[in-house]
Design a protein around this motif. Structure first.
Motif, mmCIF file in Angstrom:
data_model
loop_
_atom_site.group_PDB
_atom_site.id
_atom_site.type_symbol
_atom_site.label_atom_id
_atom_site.label_comp_id
_atom_site.label_asym_id
_atom_site.label_seq_id
_atom_site.Cartn_x
_atom_site.Cartn_y
_atom_site.Cartn_z
ATOM 1 N N MET A 1 0.771 -1.231 0.104
ATOM 2 C CA MET A 1 0.009 0.042 -0.009
ATOM 3 C C MET A 1 1.001 1.241 -0.013
ATOM 4 S SD MET A 1 -2.925 -0.865 2.739
ATOM 5 C CE MET A 1 -4.067 0.573 2.166
ATOM 6 N N LYS A 2 0.413 2.169 -0.907
ATOM 7 C CA LYS A 2 1.230 3.313 -0.793
ATOM 8 C C LYS A 2 0.573 4.432 0.213
ATOM 9 C CE LYS A 2 1.626 3.746 -5.637
ATOM 10 N NZ LYS A 2 1.463 4.511 -6.933
ATOM 11 N N ASN A 3 1.548 5.143 1.080
ATOM 12 C CA ASN A 3 1.076 6.128 2.148
ATOM 13 C C ASN A 3 -0.181 6.970 1.723
ATOM 14 O OD1 ASN A 3 3.327 5.405 3.776
ATOM 15 N ND2 ASN A 3 4.661 7.002 3.013
ATOM 16 N N SER A 4 -0.499 7.247 0.446
ATOM 17 C CA SER A 4 -1.431 7.995 0.184
ATOM 18 C C SER A 4 -2.798 7.018 0.504
ATOM 19 C CB SER A 4 -1.597 8.795 -1.347
ATOM 20 O OG SER A 4 -1.317 7.406 -2.163
ATOM 21 N N ASP A 5 -2.702 5.840 0.100
ATOM 22 C CA ASP A 5 -4.171 4.890 0.241
ATOM 23 C C ASP A 5 -3.974 4.792 1.762
ATOM 24 O OD1 ASP A 5 -3.798 4.616 -2.269
ATOM 25 O OD2 ASP A 5 -2.882 2.782 -2.346
ATOM 26 N N ILE A 6 -2.995 4.782 2.581
ATOM 27 C CA ILE A 6 -2.856 4.690 4.081
ATOM 28 C C ILE A 6 -3.852 5.849 4.849
ATOM 29 C CG2 ILE A 6 -1.739 4.349 6.228
ATOM 30 C CD1 ILE A 6 0.142 2.603 4.524
ATOM 31 N N LYS A 7 -3.251 6.874 4.255
ATOM 32 C CA LYS A 7 -3.917 8.249 4.905
ATOM 33 C C LYS A 7 -5.370 8.484 4.728
ATOM 34 C CE LYS A 7 0.345 10.777 4.720
ATOM 35 N NZ LYS A 7 0.735 11.183 6.165
ATOM 36 N N ALA A 8 -5.856 7.841 3.577
ATOM 37 C CA ALA A 8 -7.225 7.916 2.957
ATOM 38 C C ALA A 8 -8.074 6.835 3.935
ATOM 39 C CB ALA A 8 -7.343 7.431 1.587
ATOM 40 N N VAL A 34 9.648 -23.129 9.509
ATOM 41 C CA VAL A 34 9.283 -24.555 9.528
ATOM 42 C C VAL A 34 10.407 -24.695 7.863
ATOM 43 C CG1 VAL A 34 7.845 -26.442 8.620
ATOM 44 C CG2 VAL A 34 6.974 -24.746 10.172
ATOM 45 N N THR A 35 10.082 -24.455 7.084
ATOM 46 C CA THR A 35 10.801 -24.155 5.628
ATOM 47 C C THR A 35 11.119 -22.819 5.050
ATOM 48 O OG1 THR A 35 8.940 -24.559 4.425
ATOM 49 C CG2 THR A 35 9.971 -26.452 5.173
ATOM 50 N N ALA A 36 12.134 -22.467 4.599
ATOM 51 C CA ALA A 36 12.509 -21.093 4.332
ATOM 52 C C ALA A 36 11.332 -20.640 3.022
ATOM 53 C CB ALA A 36 13.872 -21.054 3.702
ATOM 54 N N ILE A 37 10.830 -19.543 3.170
ATOM 55 C CA ILE A 37 9.931 -19.250 2.000
ATOM 56 C C ILE A 37 10.822 -18.812 0.891
ATOM 57 C CG2 ILE A 37 8.056 -18.661 3.786
ATOM 58 C CD1 ILE A 37 8.844 -15.544 3.627
ATOM 59 N N GLU A 38 9.993 -18.566 -0.066
ATOM 60 C CA GLU A 38 10.717 -18.365 -1.591
ATOM 61 C C GLU A 38 11.294 -17.021 -1.231
ATOM 62 O OE1 GLU A 38 9.522 -17.860 -5.839
ATOM 63 O OE2 GLU A 38 8.501 -19.440 -4.949
ATOM 64 N N ASN A 39 10.535 -15.728 -0.899
ATOM 65 C CA ASN A 39 10.988 -14.372 -0.959
ATOM 66 C C ASN A 39 11.055 -13.958 0.471
ATOM 67 O OD1 ASN A 39 11.914 -11.760 -1.373
ATOM 68 N ND2 ASN A 39 10.062 -11.311 -2.642
ATOM 69 N N PRO A 40 12.146 -14.027 1.383
ATOM 70 C CA PRO A 40 12.030 -13.574 2.773
ATOM 71 C C PRO A 40 12.122 -11.993 2.952
ATOM 72 C CG PRO A 40 14.455 -14.360 2.118
ATOM 73 C CD PRO A 40 13.449 -14.599 0.948
ATOM 74 N N MET A 41 12.282 -11.482 1.803
ATOM 75 C CA MET A 41 11.949 -9.822 1.919
ATOM 76 C C MET A 41 10.400 -9.709 2.234
ATOM 77 S SD MET A 41 14.974 -8.373 1.736
ATOM 78 C CE MET A 41 14.473 -6.891 1.556
ATOM 79 N N LYS A 42 9.572 -10.309 1.806
ATOM 80 C CA LYS A 42 8.007 -10.210 1.915
ATOM 81 C C LYS A 42 8.094 -10.028 3.707
ATOM 82 C CE LYS A 42 6.106 -12.548 -1.641
ATOM 83 N NZ LYS A 42 5.138 -13.826 -2.252
ATOM 84 N N LEU A 43 8.671 -10.753 4.434
ATOM 85 C CA LEU A 43 8.680 -10.641 6.106
ATOM 86 C C LEU A 43 8.839 -9.177 6.295
ATOM 87 C CD1 LEU A 43 10.523 -13.639 7.253
ATOM 88 C CD2 LEU A 43 7.936 -13.180 7.377
ATOM 89 N N GLU A 45 8.713 -6.565 4.084
ATOM 90 C CA GLU A 45 7.677 -5.638 3.649
ATOM 91 C C GLU A 45 6.712 -5.365 4.529
ATOM 92 O OE1 GLU A 45 7.269 -7.019 -0.415
ATOM 93 O OE2 GLU A 45 9.072 -6.411 -0.733
ATOM 94 N N SER A 46 6.276 -6.866 5.294
ATOM 95 C CA SER A 46 4.903 -6.737 5.808
ATOM 96 C C SER A 46 5.053 -6.244 7.163
ATOM 97 C CB SER A 46 4.529 -8.329 6.172
ATOM 98 O OG SER A 46 3.491 -8.397 6.695
ATOM 99 N N LYS A 48 7.144 -3.514 7.526
ATOM 100 C CA LYS A 48 7.034 -2.265 7.604
ATOM 101 C C LYS A 48 5.741 -1.566 7.194
ATOM 102 C CE LYS A 48 11.817 -1.480 5.877
ATOM 103 N NZ LYS A 48 12.662 -0.722 4.998
ATOM 104 N N LEU A 49 4.995 -2.452 6.586
ATOM 105 C CA LEU A 49 3.293 -2.019 6.485
ATOM 106 C C LEU A 49 2.616 -1.661 7.723
ATOM 107 C CD1 LEU A 49 0.958 -1.314 4.661
ATOM 108 C CD2 LEU A 49 0.641 -3.776 4.198
ATOM 109 N N VAL A 50 2.905 -2.809 8.487
ATOM 110 C CA VAL A 50 2.228 -2.755 9.855
ATOM 111 C C VAL A 50 2.524 -1.616 10.735
ATOM 112 C CG1 VAL A 50 2.203 -3.836 12.103
ATOM 113 C CG2 VAL A 50 1.908 -5.462 10.113
ATOM 114 N N ALA A 51 3.829 -1.476 10.681
ATOM 115 C CA ALA A 51 4.438 -0.048 11.210
ATOM 116 C C ALA A 51 3.991 1.143 10.586
ATOM 117 C CB ALA A 51 6.045 0.016 11.340
ATOM 118 N N ARG A 52 3.651 1.186 9.198
ATOM 119 C CA ARG A 52 3.064 2.427 8.789
ATOM 120 C C ARG A 52 1.688 2.623 9.100
ATOM 121 N NH1 ARG A 52 6.300 1.058 3.876
ATOM 122 N NH2 ARG A 52 4.041 -0.024 3.032
#
Length: 64
Positions: A1-8, A34-43, A45-46, A48-52
């Motif tokens: 989500m973009k910050n403008s979407d969050i502010k709305a 349990v098993t390494a996920i394909e893209n650990p950067m999603k963790l 990103e998620s 940071k989204l919660v923090a925003r």
């Protein structure tokens, strides 16, 4: 989500979105342990989204 979407979003929508995103993050973290996920950067990103979302919720609460 973009910050403008969050502010709305309203306070109720922010709280709902935070709950859903925290649950998704918890499930991703468990799956990653349990098993390494394909893209650990999603963790990251998620997290940071919660923090925003929480930051915007707090800003809206302070405006009242």
């Amino acid at each position: 989500m973009k910050n403008s979407d969050i502010k709305a979003l309203t306070v109720a929508e922010l709280q709902e979105k935070i709950g859903a995103e925290k649950e998704a993050l918890r499930k991703m973290q468990f799956a990653h342990q349990v098993t390494a996920i394909e893209n650990p950067m999603k963790l990251r990103e998620s997290r940071k989204l919660v923090a925003r979302l929480q930051t915007e919720l707090r800003a809206k609460e302070l405006q009242k």
